[in-house]
Enzyme design. Structure first.
Site, mmCIF file in Angstrom:
data_model
loop_
_atom_site.group_PDB
_atom_site.id
_atom_site.type_symbol
_atom_site.label_atom_id
_atom_site.label_comp_id
_atom_site.label_asym_id
_atom_site.label_seq_id
_atom_site.Cartn_x
_atom_site.Cartn_y
_atom_site.Cartn_z
ATOM 1 N N GLY A 51 16.600 -11.740 -26.883
ATOM 2 C CA GLY A 51 17.482 -11.736 -28.043
ATOM 3 C C GLY A 51 18.313 -10.470 -27.976
ATOM 4 O O GLY A 51 18.940 -10.183 -26.954
ATOM 5 N N GLU A 52 18.237 -9.673 -29.000
ATOM 6 C CA GLU A 52 18.975 -8.406 -29.018
ATOM 7 C C GLU A 52 17.970 -7.319 -29.400
ATOM 8 O O GLU A 52 17.475 -7.287 -30.526
ATOM 9 C CB GLU A 52 20.134 -8.515 -30.016
ATOM 10 C CG GLU A 52 21.365 -7.726 -29.605
ATOM 11 C CD GLU A 52 21.143 -6.235 -29.688
ATOM 12 O OE1 GLU A 52 21.554 -5.495 -28.765
ATOM 13 O OE2 GLU A 52 20.523 -5.801 -30.668
ATOM 14 N N SER A 53 17.691 -6.432 -28.431
ATOM 15 C CA SER A 53 16.561 -5.510 -28.607
ATOM 16 C C SER A 53 16.733 -4.543 -29.775
ATOM 17 O O SER A 53 15.760 -4.236 -30.478
ATOM 18 C CB SER A 53 16.305 -4.745 -27.309
ATOM 19 O OG SER A 53 17.482 -4.121 -26.856
ATOM 20 N N CYS A 83 12.959 -10.264 -21.496
ATOM 21 C CA CYS A 83 14.328 -9.777 -21.706
ATOM 22 C C CYS A 83 14.379 -8.713 -22.816
ATOM 23 O O CYS A 83 13.841 -7.636 -22.635
ATOM 24 C CB CYS A 83 15.248 -10.967 -21.967
ATOM 25 S SG CYS A 83 16.932 -10.592 -21.488
ATOM 26 N N ARG A 113 19.429 -1.407 -19.951
ATOM 27 C CA ARG A 113 19.955 -2.566 -20.701
ATOM 28 C C ARG A 113 21.248 -3.069 -20.088
ATOM 29 O O ARG A 113 22.001 -2.310 -19.494
ATOM 30 C CB ARG A 113 20.245 -2.171 -22.148
ATOM 31 C CG ARG A 113 19.025 -1.971 -22.986
ATOM 32 C CD ARG A 113 19.412 -1.643 -24.405
ATOM 33 N NE ARG A 113 20.103 -2.752 -25.056
ATOM 34 C CZ ARG A 113 20.768 -2.637 -26.201
ATOM 35 N NH1 ARG A 113 20.845 -1.480 -26.810
ATOM 36 N NH2 ARG A 113 21.353 -3.680 -26.735
ATOM 37 N N ILE A 142 20.213 -13.548 -18.720
ATOM 38 C CA ILE A 142 21.301 -13.566 -19.704
ATOM 39 C C ILE A 142 21.508 -12.141 -20.226
ATOM 40 O O ILE A 142 20.667 -11.607 -20.953
ATOM 41 C CB ILE A 142 20.969 -14.512 -20.877
ATOM 42 C CG1 ILE A 142 20.677 -15.925 -20.347
ATOM 43 C CG2 ILE A 142 22.105 -14.542 -21.894
ATOM 44 C CD1 ILE A 142 20.129 -16.880 -21.386
ATOM 45 N N ARG A 143 22.584 -11.544 -19.826
ATOM 46 C CA ARG A 143 22.872 -10.151 -20.215
ATOM 47 C C ARG A 143 21.577 -9.316 -20.109
ATOM 48 O O ARG A 143 21.155 -8.627 -21.041
ATOM 49 C CB ARG A 143 23.430 -10.112 -21.641
ATOM 50 C CG ARG A 143 24.398 -8.977 -21.787
ATOM 51 C CD ARG A 143 25.272 -9.060 -22.994
ATOM 52 N NE ARG A 143 26.096 -7.872 -22.999
ATOM 53 C CZ ARG A 143 26.172 -7.023 -23.999
ATOM 54 N NH1 ARG A 143 25.533 -7.228 -25.109
ATOM 55 N NH2 ARG A 143 26.920 -5.953 -23.882
ATOM 56 N N HIS A 179 14.495 -15.182 -18.638
ATOM 57 C CA HIS A 179 14.082 -16.050 -19.757
ATOM 58 C C HIS A 179 13.213 -17.218 -19.276
ATOM 59 O O HIS A 179 13.724 -18.330 -19.091
ATOM 60 C CB HIS A 179 15.330 -16.633 -20.429
ATOM 61 C CG HIS A 179 15.982 -15.696 -21.382
ATOM 62 N ND1 HIS A 179 15.797 -15.756 -22.752
ATOM 63 C CD2 HIS A 179 16.818 -14.661 -21.163
ATOM 64 C CE1 HIS A 179 16.493 -14.808 -23.336
ATOM 65 N NE2 HIS A 179 17.132 -14.120 -22.400
ATOM 66 N N GLU A 181 11.290 -19.080 -20.881
ATOM 67 C CA GLU A 181 11.180 -20.142 -21.899
ATOM 68 C C GLU A 181 12.338 -21.145 -21.797
ATOM 69 O O GLU A 181 12.325 -22.171 -22.444
ATOM 70 C CB GLU A 181 11.099 -19.531 -23.312
ATOM 71 C CG GLU A 181 12.407 -19.068 -23.918
ATOM 72 C CD GLU A 181 12.974 -17.795 -23.293
ATOM 73 O OE1 GLU A 181 12.406 -17.283 -22.309
ATOM 74 O OE2 GLU A 181 14.019 -17.332 -23.779
HETATM 75 N N1 GLN Z 1 21.248 -7.569 -23.827
HETATM 76 C C1 GLN Z 1 20.123 -7.725 -24.705
HETATM 77 C C2 GLN Z 1 19.606 -6.358 -25.156
HETATM 78 O O1 GLN Z 1 19.970 -5.360 -24.610
HETATM 79 C C3 GLN Z 1 19.015 -8.499 -24.013
HETATM 80 C C4 GLN Z 1 19.508 -9.891 -23.671
HETATM 81 C C5 GLN Z 1 18.465 -10.957 -23.730
HETATM 82 O O2 GLN Z 1 17.391 -10.816 -24.313
HETATM 83 N N2 GLN Z 1 18.831 -12.076 -23.158
HETATM 84 O O3 GLN Z 1 18.833 -6.309 -26.056
#
Ligand code: GLN
Length: 202
Positions: A51-53, A83, A113, A142-143, A179, A181
């Site tokens: 997600g977004e840390s 992630c 990151r 993903i990113r 990921h 999942e």
């Molecule tokens: N870019 C997100 C972060 O720095 C991590 C991306 C992800 O969980 N797919 O939190």
């Protein structure tokens, strides 16, 4: 005698938590969504999703989960961070542009990151991952973050062909840049279930 059903929570504050729940359920695990500290108590293990840390860490503080989880982990509680979840478990976050919140400092890994560029630079690759068997593992990035440095007690589980570390284990803690999942391959979840089961003596 019938074995007790394992209970592996999925941190459900933000991100791709529901997909983890679905895979664990298919594998016969009781999998509550975790949002409050009291829900941590009866668990055998926990997955922290992608997600977004920064958001996840902020919400963990807001919901009073950060400190109780840190204490549980110090007593051997099994956690798998995928992630953004991996970023939350790290001892150090390297981040050139934005400032990150302090992570849980649970695993001796330094993570970088957004290490592969922006959202559009997301990619998929067949990974060699010997702990999951000889068949390659389809990994979706993903990113994604990467693991830049590991401590002595950390076992590297997977690297990209160019040598970048993307999955690791330290005792009961697992971390992966990608990921698991989002694929139909449940082997990585099965591996975590084994880690959790060995901790509970099953
Ligand atoms: N870019 C997100 C972060 O720095 C991590 C991306 C992800 O969980 N797919 O939190």
């Amino acid at each position: 005698m019938k074995e007790k059903q394992l209970k592996i929570g999925v941190l459900a504050l933000q991100g791709a938590f529901i997909e983890h729940c679905h895979i664990l359920q298919k594998l016969g695990v009781d999998t509550p969504e975790i949002r409050l500290p009291g829900q941590l108590q009866a668990l055998d293990g926990l997955i922290m999703p992608g997600g977004e840390s920064t958001t996840i860490l902020k919400l963990m503080h807001g919901y009073g989960l950060f400190q109780p989880l840190k204490e549980l982990i110090s007593r051997g509680f099994p956690v798998w961070g995928t992630c953004a979840g991996m970023i939350c478990l790290a001892s150090r976050i390297k981040n050139s542009q934005q400032s990150s919140l302090q992570p849980l400092e649970a695993m001796e890994i330094t993570v970088k990151r957004n290490a592969f560029g922006r959202q559009v630079d997301s990619f998929e690759i067949e990974l060699d991952m010997p702990v999951l068997g000889t068949q390659p593992y389809h990994a979706i990035f993903i990113r994604a973050p990467l693991i830049e440095k590991v401590g002595e007690s950390v076992e590297v589980l997977a690297k990209l062909p160019e040598g970048v570390i993307v999955a690791a284990r330290q005792g009961n803690l697992l971390a992966s840049s990608f990921h698991p999942e989002l694929t139909a391959d449940a082997r990585f979840h099965q591996y975590f279930i084994k880690v959790v089961a060995s901790k509970t003596g099953q």
